[in-house]
Design a protein around this motif. Sequence first.
Motif, short mmCIF file in Angstrom:
data_model
loop_
_atom_site.label_atom_id
_atom_site.label_comp_id
_atom_site.label_asym_id
_atom_site.label_seq_id
_atom_site.Cartn_x
_atom_site.Cartn_y
_atom_site.Cartn_z
N THR B 120 12.53 -37.45 11.26
CA THR B 120 12.53 -36.10 10.68
C THR B 120 11.11 -35.61 10.45
OG1 THR B 120 12.61 -37.09 8.48
CG2 THR B 120 14.70 -36.33 9.42
N GLY B 121 10.15 -36.54 10.42
CA GLY B 121 8.78 -36.19 10.08
C GLY B 121 8.49 -36.42 8.60
N LEU B 122 9.52 -36.75 7.85
CA LEU B 122 9.31 -37.07 6.43
C LEU B 122 8.83 -38.52 6.35
CD1 LEU B 122 12.52 -35.37 5.05
CD2 LEU B 122 10.15 -34.54 4.88
N GLN B 123 7.80 -38.75 5.55
CA GLN B 123 7.18 -40.07 5.56
C GLN B 123 8.01 -41.09 4.79
OE1 GLN B 123 3.09 -39.47 4.42
NE2 GLN B 123 2.78 -37.98 6.09
N LEU B 124 8.22 -42.24 5.43
CA LEU B 124 9.08 -43.25 4.82
C LEU B 124 8.53 -43.72 3.47
CD1 LEU B 124 10.07 -45.33 7.97
CD2 LEU B 124 11.45 -43.65 6.75
N TYR B 125 7.23 -43.61 3.28
CA TYR B 125 6.61 -43.99 2.01
C TYR B 125 7.05 -43.09 0.86
CZ TYR B 125 3.24 -47.09 4.30
OH TYR B 125 2.64 -48.11 5.00
N HIS B 126 7.62 -41.93 1.21
CA HIS B 126 7.98 -40.97 0.16
C HIS B 126 9.47 -40.97 -0.15
CE1 HIS B 126 4.20 -38.38 1.19
NE2 HIS B 126 3.90 -39.47 0.54
N PHE B 127 10.18 -41.99 0.34
CA PHE B 127 11.62 -42.06 0.06
C PHE B 127 11.88 -42.96 -1.15
CE2 PHE B 127 14.15 -40.09 3.49
CZ PHE B 127 13.12 -39.67 4.33
N GLU B 261 4.00 -33.36 6.56
CA GLU B 261 5.47 -33.37 6.57
C GLU B 261 5.99 -31.95 6.74
OE1 GLU B 261 5.68 -35.71 2.70
OE2 GLU B 261 7.26 -36.69 3.84
N HIS B 262 5.37 -31.03 6.02
CA HIS B 262 5.76 -29.62 6.11
C HIS B 262 5.63 -29.14 7.55
CE1 HIS B 262 6.19 -25.42 5.35
NE2 HIS B 262 4.94 -25.15 5.62
N GLU B 263 4.47 -29.40 8.14
CA GLU B 263 4.20 -28.94 9.49
C GLU B 263 5.22 -29.48 10.48
OE1 GLU B 263 0.14 -29.82 10.49
OE2 GLU B 263 0.39 -29.08 12.54
N PHE B 264 5.57 -30.75 10.30
CA PHE B 264 6.50 -31.40 11.22
C PHE B 264 7.92 -30.85 11.05
CE2 PHE B 264 8.84 -34.56 13.48
CZ PHE B 264 7.96 -35.28 14.26
N VAL B 265 8.36 -30.74 9.81
CA VAL B 265 9.76 -30.43 9.52
C VAL B 265 10.07 -28.95 9.73
CG1 VAL B 265 11.54 -30.43 7.72
CG2 VAL B 265 9.98 -32.35 7.91
N ARG B 266 9.11 -28.06 9.49
CA ARG B 266 9.42 -26.63 9.58
C ARG B 266 9.87 -26.25 10.99
NH1 ARG B 266 6.04 -22.65 11.48
NH2 ARG B 266 6.72 -21.11 9.99
N LYS B 272 12.56 -20.02 9.16
CA LYS B 272 11.20 -20.52 8.90
C LYS B 272 10.50 -19.78 7.77
CE LYS B 272 9.89 -22.82 13.24
NZ LYS B 272 11.19 -22.87 13.91
N ASP B 273 10.74 -18.47 7.64
CA ASP B 273 10.10 -17.71 6.56
C ASP B 273 10.59 -18.18 5.20
OD1 ASP B 273 8.73 -16.28 8.42
OD2 ASP B 273 10.11 -14.56 8.43
N ASN B 274 11.90 -18.37 5.12
CA ASN B 274 12.49 -18.85 3.88
C ASN B 274 11.95 -20.24 3.53
OD1 ASN B 274 14.26 -18.13 1.78
ND2 ASN B 274 15.87 -19.48 2.60
N TRP B 275 11.91 -21.09 4.55
CA TRP B 275 11.40 -22.46 4.37
C TRP B 275 9.96 -22.42 3.85
CZ3 TRP B 275 13.44 -27.37 4.83
CH2 TRP B 275 12.54 -28.42 4.85
N ASP B 276 9.11 -21.61 4.48
CA ASP B 276 7.70 -21.52 4.07
C ASP B 276 7.57 -21.03 2.63
OD1 ASP B 276 6.88 -22.39 6.54
OD2 ASP B 276 6.41 -20.40 7.32
N ARG B 277 8.37 -20.01 2.31
CA ARG B 277 8.29 -19.44 0.96
C ARG B 277 8.65 -20.49 -0.10
NH1 ARG B 277 12.01 -17.84 -2.50
NH2 ARG B 277 13.74 -17.95 -1.03
N ILE B 278 9.78 -21.16 0.11
CA ILE B 278 10.23 -22.13 -0.89
C ILE B 278 9.27 -23.32 -0.96
CG2 ILE B 278 12.10 -23.70 -1.55
CD1 ILE B 278 14.03 -21.68 -0.24
N TRP B 279 8.83 -23.75 0.21
CA TRP B 279 7.87 -24.86 0.26
C TRP B 279 6.65 -24.54 -0.59
CZ3 TRP B 279 7.92 -29.67 2.57
CH2 TRP B 279 6.72 -30.36 2.53
N LYS B 280 6.11 -23.35 -0.37
CA LYS B 280 4.88 -22.95 -1.04
C LYS B 280 5.09 -22.85 -2.56
CE LYS B 280 1.24 -19.57 -0.44
NZ LYS B 280 0.93 -18.22 0.03
N GLU B 281 6.22 -22.29 -2.93
CA GLU B 281 6.50 -22.10 -4.37
C GLU B 281 6.79 -23.41 -5.09
OE1 GLU B 281 9.75 -19.38 -4.97
OE2 GLU B 281 8.64 -17.73 -4.02
N LYS B 282 7.58 -24.27 -4.45
CA LYS B 282 8.15 -25.38 -5.22
C LYS B 282 7.76 -26.79 -4.77
CE LYS B 282 12.25 -22.73 -6.47
NZ LYS B 282 13.69 -22.61 -6.27
#
Lengths: 287, 287
Positions: B120-127, B261-266, B272-282
């Motif tokens: 998924t691009g999410l790093q296994l170290y962050h699970f 992770e953001h770059e990979f998963v988006r 994508k706009d919604n994803w970017d907005r929520i990512w940035k905010e939260k």
Amino acid sequence: MLYLVGLGLGDETDITLKGLEVVKKSARVYLEAYTSILLVDKTILESYYGREVILADREMVESSSDEILEGADTTDVAFLVVGDPFGATTHTDLVLRAREKSIPVRTVPNASIMSAIGATGLQLYHFGQTVSMVFFTDTWRPASFYDRIRENRSIGLHTLVLLDIKVKEQTVENIVMNRKIFEPPRYMTVGQCASQMLEIEEEKKEGVYDRESLAVGAARVGGADEKFVAGTLEELCGADEELGAPLHSLVLLGTATHELEHEFVREFALDKDNWDRIWKEKYAEKR
Amino acid sequence: MLYLVGLGLGDETDITLKGLEVVKKSARVYLEAYTSILLVDKTILESYYGREVILADREMVESSSDEILEGADTTDVAFLVVGDPFGATTHTDLVLRAREKSIPVRTVPNASIMSAIGATGLQLYHFGQTVSMVFFTDTWRPASFYDRIRENRSIGLHTLVLLDIKVKEQTVENIVMNRKIFEPPRYMTVGQCASQMLEIEEEKKEGVYDRESLAVGAARVGGADEKFVAGTLEELCGADEELGAPLHSLVLLGTATHELEHEFVREFALDKDNWDRIWKEKYAEKR
């Protein structure tokens, strides 16, 4: 197509049939050789695959990825990674660079230490975030692992500690003189890891763990002679001979343990009475 | 020798060469067929291996393990498990029973969803700890996953949610009548999982996550047509068509995320706009 092919953890026979087919048909075959190692030499892989294998060191993957990706839009390139291709973050980066060049990417997964560590008998559901331990030097003793372990233990979880390897390292003198002379490879042992952990606890004194905290040392997981040793961190400081050759990993236990885990792991205990006593006092059904 | 052989996640070619060799030389070959499934049928495995494969259902593994272990002290028996042999706890139990009978055990590891989810691009170290989601019924809606997710999120970690599968299930009526009639298999989808998660949040109202929490749906990880879809839990409720056939898994993001992770998963984002907005905010750099 860029193929990221996992090689698994042991020897040349741990590749999947799907992975081997990719290796055989690819125009070029690279082996990532700096975040982990197989227990066998590159020449054994080459004769098993019937293919030349190009060693890709950190410099090549991080700075010369264009070389690896060259032509992958029209032909197949295989990039072999010990374990699973997404165990280390570097390869996410390679995929992103392939995407920029509109090169399609496929992954052939394989065993990773992050799941194979289940062979200790500790349940994968009870693991928190994985941490890394690097070789301390006189001036560089990064201790962020300590905070990560605290977080895991605060919710009762086990922590897998992955141990540093140093390959193709140069001395400062050789770097300055621009001499391509490399030091012999070094692999951190469970004993070194346990002792660095205790060192940091003694420094910080925040009680994240102590000498009596239970842990499991693992060596050559997935190999024919894999070996597990369970004990306190203090006991593990002296268990390197018992564990034998690299690669080593360590699991520090959390308290959210299940009786079945106890039964399985105590088989590996250096001192079963001690293990039982500490388990009963501090671990059993504390969740 | 009892061999626990991981089959990986996709099809018949995901077995390792080491694993295939074990299958070919074993006196009997069992396939554990109730905690996960391959994307291909047993008959395909049999013709690929050139061997008869005996299906082992939950009843056989949990109650008739003697049958599986019979003769394994003097001959080789292979027990095949989809993914890695130690992904599910049941097999720890089988090893313990083998130990009691002094039967030697060896494991042939393979890819597990617990590491392959790194694609998924999410790093296994962050699970953090992995959780399971079962099919809710009118009277049975186990919600312990909610507390585990809270723990993970409290320290910023992602949570892998493994989704229920139902094979060889009987209706209550057929159980009572002792009729061996089985319902068609069912595999939970990402949409069902996301909607059950939101249901429990609405019930408990403890704010562990909400409709705008970011997640990634994954389908057929490790297969040729693996598919990832990223979005809010609300968006994922309607993403089943996009994801396609089973097996599905879901990752709920933690906030200890890295820009990579953001770059990979988006790339996988439904919006994508919604994803970017929520990512940035939260999410961005909240650790």
